[in-house]
Design an enzyme around this catalytic site. Sequence first.
Site, PDB file in Angstrom:
ATOM      1  N   SER A 122     -23.630  10.425   1.804  1.00 53.44           N
ATOM      2  CA  SER A 122     -22.382  11.266   3.346  1.00 53.44           C
ATOM      3  C   SER A 122     -21.456  12.011   2.210  1.00 53.44           C
ATOM      4  O   SER A 122     -20.885  10.601   1.921  1.00 53.44           O
ATOM      5  CB  SER A 122     -22.100  11.035   4.125  1.00 53.44           C
ATOM      6  OG  SER A 122     -23.253  10.549   5.256  1.00 53.44           O
ATOM      7  N   LEU A 128      -7.014   3.737   1.686  1.00 50.20           N
ATOM      8  CA  LEU A 128      -5.739   5.162   1.765  1.00 50.20           C
ATOM      9  C   LEU A 128      -5.082   4.577   2.918  1.00 50.20           C
ATOM     10  O   LEU A 128      -5.817   4.857   4.303  1.00 50.20           O
ATOM     11  CB  LEU A 128      -6.238   6.136   0.866  1.00 50.20           C
ATOM     12  CG  LEU A 128      -6.771   6.039  -0.179  1.00 50.20           C
ATOM     13  CD1 LEU A 128      -7.323   7.695  -0.414  1.00 50.20           C
ATOM     14  CD2 LEU A 128      -5.559   5.821  -0.870  1.00 50.20           C
ATOM     15  N   MET A 144     -12.255   2.854  -4.713  1.00 47.40           N
ATOM     16  CA  MET A 144     -11.998   1.245  -3.743  1.00 47.40           C
ATOM     17  C   MET A 144     -10.940   1.296  -3.418  1.00 47.40           C
ATOM     18  O   MET A 144     -11.162  -0.454  -3.029  1.00 47.40           O
ATOM     19  CB  MET A 144     -13.142  -0.118  -4.388  1.00 47.40           C
ATOM     20  CG  MET A 144     -14.445   0.586  -5.159  1.00 47.40           C
ATOM     21  SD  MET A 144     -15.596   1.787  -3.916  1.00 47.40           S
ATOM     22  CE  MET A 144     -16.319   0.629  -3.575  1.00 47.40           C
ATOM     23  N   ARG A 145     -10.184   1.441  -3.046  1.00 50.13           N
ATOM     24  CA  ARG A 145      -9.310   1.229  -2.393  1.00 50.13           C
ATOM     25  C   ARG A 145      -9.029   2.131  -0.626  1.00 50.13           C
ATOM     26  O   ARG A 145      -8.804   2.969  -0.781  1.00 50.13           O
ATOM     27  CB  ARG A 145      -7.595   1.929  -2.704  1.00 50.13           C
ATOM     28  CG  ARG A 145      -8.022   1.389  -4.447  1.00 50.13           C
ATOM     29  CD  ARG A 145      -7.396  -0.802  -4.607  1.00 50.13           C
ATOM     30  NE  ARG A 145      -6.618  -1.225  -3.931  1.00 50.13           N
ATOM     31  CZ  ARG A 145      -6.173  -2.281  -3.655  1.00 50.13           C
ATOM     32  NH1 ARG A 145      -7.058  -2.867  -4.457  1.00 50.13           N
ATOM     33  NH2 ARG A 145      -4.875  -2.988  -2.480  1.00 50.13           N
ATOM     34  N   ARG A 198       0.118  -1.319  -0.186  1.00 52.37           N
ATOM     35  CA  ARG A 198      -0.227  -0.472  -0.121  1.00 52.37           C
ATOM     36  C   ARG A 198       0.821   1.616  -0.006  1.00 52.37           C
ATOM     37  O   ARG A 198       0.340   2.348  -0.484  1.00 52.37           O
ATOM     38  CB  ARG A 198      -0.796  -0.344   1.107  1.00 52.37           C
ATOM     39  CG  ARG A 198      -1.934  -1.036   1.018  1.00 52.37           C
ATOM     40  CD  ARG A 198      -2.876  -0.724   2.377  1.00 52.37           C
ATOM     41  NE  ARG A 198      -3.877  -1.917   2.513  1.00 52.37           N
ATOM     42  CZ  ARG A 198      -4.690  -1.894   1.965  1.00 52.37           C
ATOM     43  NH1 ARG A 198      -5.745  -1.490   1.072  1.00 52.37           N
ATOM     44  NH2 ARG A 198      -5.952  -3.623   2.059  1.00 52.37           N
ATOM     45  N   ASN A 220     -14.568  12.259   0.058  1.00 52.30           N
ATOM     46  CA  ASN A 220     -15.009  10.939   0.444  1.00 52.30           C
ATOM     47  C   ASN A 220     -16.664  11.057   0.128  1.00 52.30           C
ATOM     48  O   ASN A 220     -17.098  11.972   0.687  1.00 52.30           O
ATOM     49  CB  ASN A 220     -14.976  10.077   0.731  1.00 52.30           C
ATOM     50  CG  ASN A 220     -14.928   8.607   0.872  1.00 52.30           C
ATOM     51  OD1 ASN A 220     -15.299   8.140  -0.327  1.00 52.30           O
ATOM     52  ND2 ASN A 220     -15.894   8.142   1.775  1.00 52.30           N
ATOM     53  N   LEU A 275     -11.301   4.500   8.579  1.00 49.49           N
ATOM     54  CA  LEU A 275     -12.113   4.321   7.792  1.00 49.49           C
ATOM     55  C   LEU A 275     -13.707   4.724   8.009  1.00 49.49           C
ATOM     56  O   LEU A 275     -14.040   4.618   8.504  1.00 49.49           O
ATOM     57  CB  LEU A 275     -12.185   3.029   7.834  1.00 49.49           C
ATOM     58  CG  LEU A 275     -12.750   2.715   6.076  1.00 49.49           C
ATOM     59  CD1 LEU A 275     -12.246   2.719   4.854  1.00 49.49           C
ATOM     60  CD2 LEU A 275     -12.723   0.875   6.247  1.00 49.49           C
TER      61      LEU A 275
HETATM   62  C1  GAR Z   1     -21.170   5.519  -4.422  1.00 48.88           C
HETATM   63  O1  GAR Z   1     -22.012   4.982  -4.549  1.00 48.88           O
HETATM   64  C2  GAR Z   1     -20.424   5.453  -4.525  1.00 48.88           C
HETATM   65  O2  GAR Z   1     -20.629   6.462  -3.190  1.00 48.88           O
HETATM   66  C3  GAR Z   1     -19.646   4.422  -3.337  1.00 48.88           C
HETATM   67  O3  GAR Z   1     -18.907   3.483  -5.128  1.00 48.88           O
HETATM   68  C4  GAR Z   1     -20.003   4.481  -5.817  1.00 48.88           C
HETATM   69  C5  GAR Z   1     -19.336   4.765  -7.167  1.00 48.88           C
HETATM   70  O4  GAR Z   1     -20.397   4.933  -7.889  1.00 48.88           O
HETATM   71  N1  GAR Z   1     -18.130   4.833  -2.691  1.00 48.88           N
HETATM   72  C6  GAR Z   1     -18.350   3.949  -1.744  1.00 48.88           C
HETATM   73  O5  GAR Z   1     -18.845   2.889  -1.792  1.00 48.88           O
HETATM   74  C7  GAR Z   1     -16.693   4.235  -1.272  1.00 48.88           C
HETATM   75  N2  GAR Z   1     -16.257   3.408   0.260  1.00 48.88           N
HETATM   76  P1  GAR Z   1     -19.759   6.090  -9.228  1.00 48.88           P
HETATM   77  O6  GAR Z   1     -18.512   4.925 -10.047  1.00 48.88           O
HETATM   78  O7  GAR Z   1     -20.895   5.361 -10.249  1.00 48.88           O
HETATM   79  O8  GAR Z   1     -19.834   6.918  -9.064  1.00 48.88           O
END
Ligand code: GAR
Length: 217
Positions: A137, A94, A91-92, A66, A108, A145
């Site tokens: 949110s 950090l 989706m990593r 990482r 985020n 996290l």
């Molecule tokens: C979104 O719903 C975002 O809130 C979530 O991934 C999706 C991405 O969609 N993020 C997470 O879960 C972060 N842990 P998109 O690629 O269509 O924007």
Amino acid sequence: MSHRIVVLISGGGTNLQAILDAATDGRLPAEVALVVSNRADAGGLDRARAAGVATAVVDHRSYPDRDSFDQALIDTIDPAEPDTVALAGFMRILTPAFVAHYRGRLLNIHPSLLPRHRGLHTHARALEEGDTEHGCSVHFVTEELDGGPLVAQAAVPVHANDTEADLSKRVGEREHQLYPRVLRWRAEGRLRLTEAGAELDGKRLDPRGVQISVDSL
Ligand code: GAR
């Protein structure tokens, strides 16, 4: 000089699209300077290219750990001189070093009403636990996290017989309104992170952030 945003993605990039659209039509007075993905096949990269925005891929599988992946991310992001780094479906997890490097500039979006449902599979968990309300949110990222100071939330109802897909769609629509709004506050110099927490217009925000109602979005 215009506010420069770097967006980090891993997937389809519908939130990125909302940000690009808002920057194009003037709702977001900022420039998306660069889009970075950890996956070369992320659909969001095509959205960035279509908008004429520079893209970069930093594939986490090319790095032994990482720390080295996050350093490569920093080396890719910093030349774009971001005022804000926006995680949009990145989706990593950090490292503390990465988070410290961008402290106060790193936001985020998360698909739940934090602190409920940190982590993954938020829509399924909201259904399993019988939540009557769900949502999304935006928060400053800290080492914890999905635990950094909340900036804003938008709620949606959970209806009887909703499926995960129904909730994902309903929350997604709110995400696409919420994130450009919060980024606008950043671009206008109104939103910052202090030792005490998130501040908007010089006032400390409520621990749950600004509650944005559907009507006002
Ligand atoms: C979104 O719903 C975002 O809130 C979530 O991934 C999706 C991405 O969609 N993020 C997470 O879960 C972060 N842990 P998109 O690629 O269509 O924007």
